[in-house]
Design an enzyme around this catalytic site. Structure first.
Site, PDB file in Angstrom:
ATOM      1  N   ASP A   1      29.608-104.322  11.893  1.00  0.00           N
ATOM      2  CA  ASP A   1      29.190-102.988  11.450  1.00  0.00           C
ATOM      3  C   ASP A   1      27.908-102.612  12.204  1.00  0.00           C
ATOM      4  OD1 ASP A   1      28.602-100.670  10.085  1.00  0.00           O
ATOM      5  OD2 ASP A   1      28.165-101.651   8.188  1.00  0.00           O
TER       6      ASP A   1
ATOM      7  N   GLU B   1      22.158 -95.401  12.301  1.00  0.00           N
ATOM      8  CA  GLU B   1      23.086 -94.961  11.258  1.00  0.00           C
ATOM      9  C   GLU B   1      22.725 -95.582   9.916  1.00  0.00           C
ATOM     10  OE1 GLU B   1      26.861 -95.264   8.786  1.00  0.00           O
ATOM     11  OE2 GLU B   1      25.482 -96.807   9.505  1.00  0.00           O
TER      12      GLU B   1
END
Length: 354
Positions: free
Chosen positions: A177, A209
């Site tokens: 991720d 992010e």
């Protein structure tokens, strides 16, 4: 998977890139994709961009995010122990008893997150997860002065765990991720570079992010995409402790997750489903009833509305040091996006019909 691509994926995953400190990982990404792109560049905060067919229309963005979760040193005790604050959303319950790297200006320093031996714990009470301010890192020194010779306030911290092929096409690593998303974006450029396409294809490796979709807000505005395909990890729920009625049924190795709802543009999603069916690319459906939890949430509201679709890599054990994905799912994402781009006609736009 192509050998050179797998080597790139391993290097990308192994290069520490916590939110706000992505530069080394972005260098790895750019060094790979520049061989296939017509143009590459970075912006003020380190978002990395590779463009194929820059004069084409429409402008199709393929985006992943480069950053990973971690910690940051914010206090050093008199006896040389380091205390941290989180970067992104690490699972603090897993943080004790781990090897970590503290990244300084010159390299990295190894340490461990301390934990009270089980013999010394009160076994008569339920053990609760520590609060983040209760975590401490031991780097093997005995004073603050010694510690400050090795680290300083503001140094980022990541787990030591790195890339490993677990079995067949199943890999484990911290930071799946979402550097698997930036890997997919780079591979789309490589795949499409051998032929002609009508649109301009913009692969993006976004920063930060995990801290708030910050890089995507920047690139969604500055790159002026006409549509964006956001590749991120999705929750693989095919494990014993996960409730499918609560979290849905998405399985590792059964294809990418195409989501509907929220940021996902219905026309774009339907087109992807059509391409997948035509090309016999397996996929699974996901639901974003209110938000996607990806960079699409920042991109789709930019510039009056940018059509977006999120495509997920089923990921077991997200935000742990042992995230697990299937290489076949990753390859099918690259196939799906590449085949979709080949269907886009010159100057074609995506709009909901009323």
């Amino acid at each position: 998977m192509r050998r050179e691509s797998l080597v790139f994926l391993e290097k990308l995953l192994n290069t520490p890139s916590p939110s706000g400190f992505e530069a080394k990982g972005q260098r790895v990404w750019l060094d790979y994709v520049k061989a296939f792109a017509d143009e590459t560049h970075t912006d003020a905060y380190g978002n990395a961009v590779a463009i194929l067919n820059p004069k084409g229309s429409p402008r199709i963005m393929v985006a992943g995010h480069a950053d990973e979760i971690g910690f940051m040193v914010h206090y050093i005790s008199d006896d040389g122990f380091l205390y941290v604050v989180p970067i992104g959303g690490p699972d603090v319950a897993l943080a004790r008893g781990q090897r970590v790297n503290i990244h300084n200006r010159h390299g990295s320093v190894r340490g461990v997150t301390g934990s009270l031996a089980i013999h010394m714990q009160d076994r008569g009470t339920d053990q609760k997860a520590p609060k983040v301010h209760e975590l401490f890192i031991d780097i093997g020194v005995s004073s603050k002065a010694e510690a400050l010779e090795l680290v300083e306030i503001g140094d980022p911290v990541t787990y030591v765990d790195q890339f490993e092929v677990l079995r067949g096409d199943v890999i484990i690593s911290r930071a799946c991720d979402n550097r698997v998303g930036t890997f997919a974006a780079a591979e789309v450029i490589r795949t499409l570079s051998t032929g002609k396409v009508a649109p301009c294809v913009i692969a993006v490796s976004n920063i930060q992010e995990e801290n708030g979709l910050y890089g995507a807000a920047m690139t969604g505005y500055s790159l002026k995409p006409d549509a964006a395909l956001v590749v991120d990890v999705g929750q693989a729920t095919d494990i014993p402790v996960c409730s499918k009625p609560r979290h849905g049924d998405q399985r590792m190795g059964k294809g990418p997750i195409l989501s509907v709802g929220s940021a996902n543009h219905p026309v774009l999603v339907e087109r992807l489903r059509t391409v997948a069916a035509r090309k016999k690319i397996p996929f699974q459906m996901g639901v974003d009833s209110q938000r996607s939890g990806t960079d699409a949430d920042a991109i789709f509201i930019s510039r009056g509305g940018i059509p977006c679709a999120t495509i997920g890599v089923p990921n077991r054990y997200m935000h742990t040091p042992v995230e697990m994905v299937h290489l076949g799912d990753l390859e099918n994402i690259v196939r799906l996006i590449s085949d979709f781009v080949r269907t886009v006609k010159s100057n074609e736009m995506f709009k909901v019909k009323i």
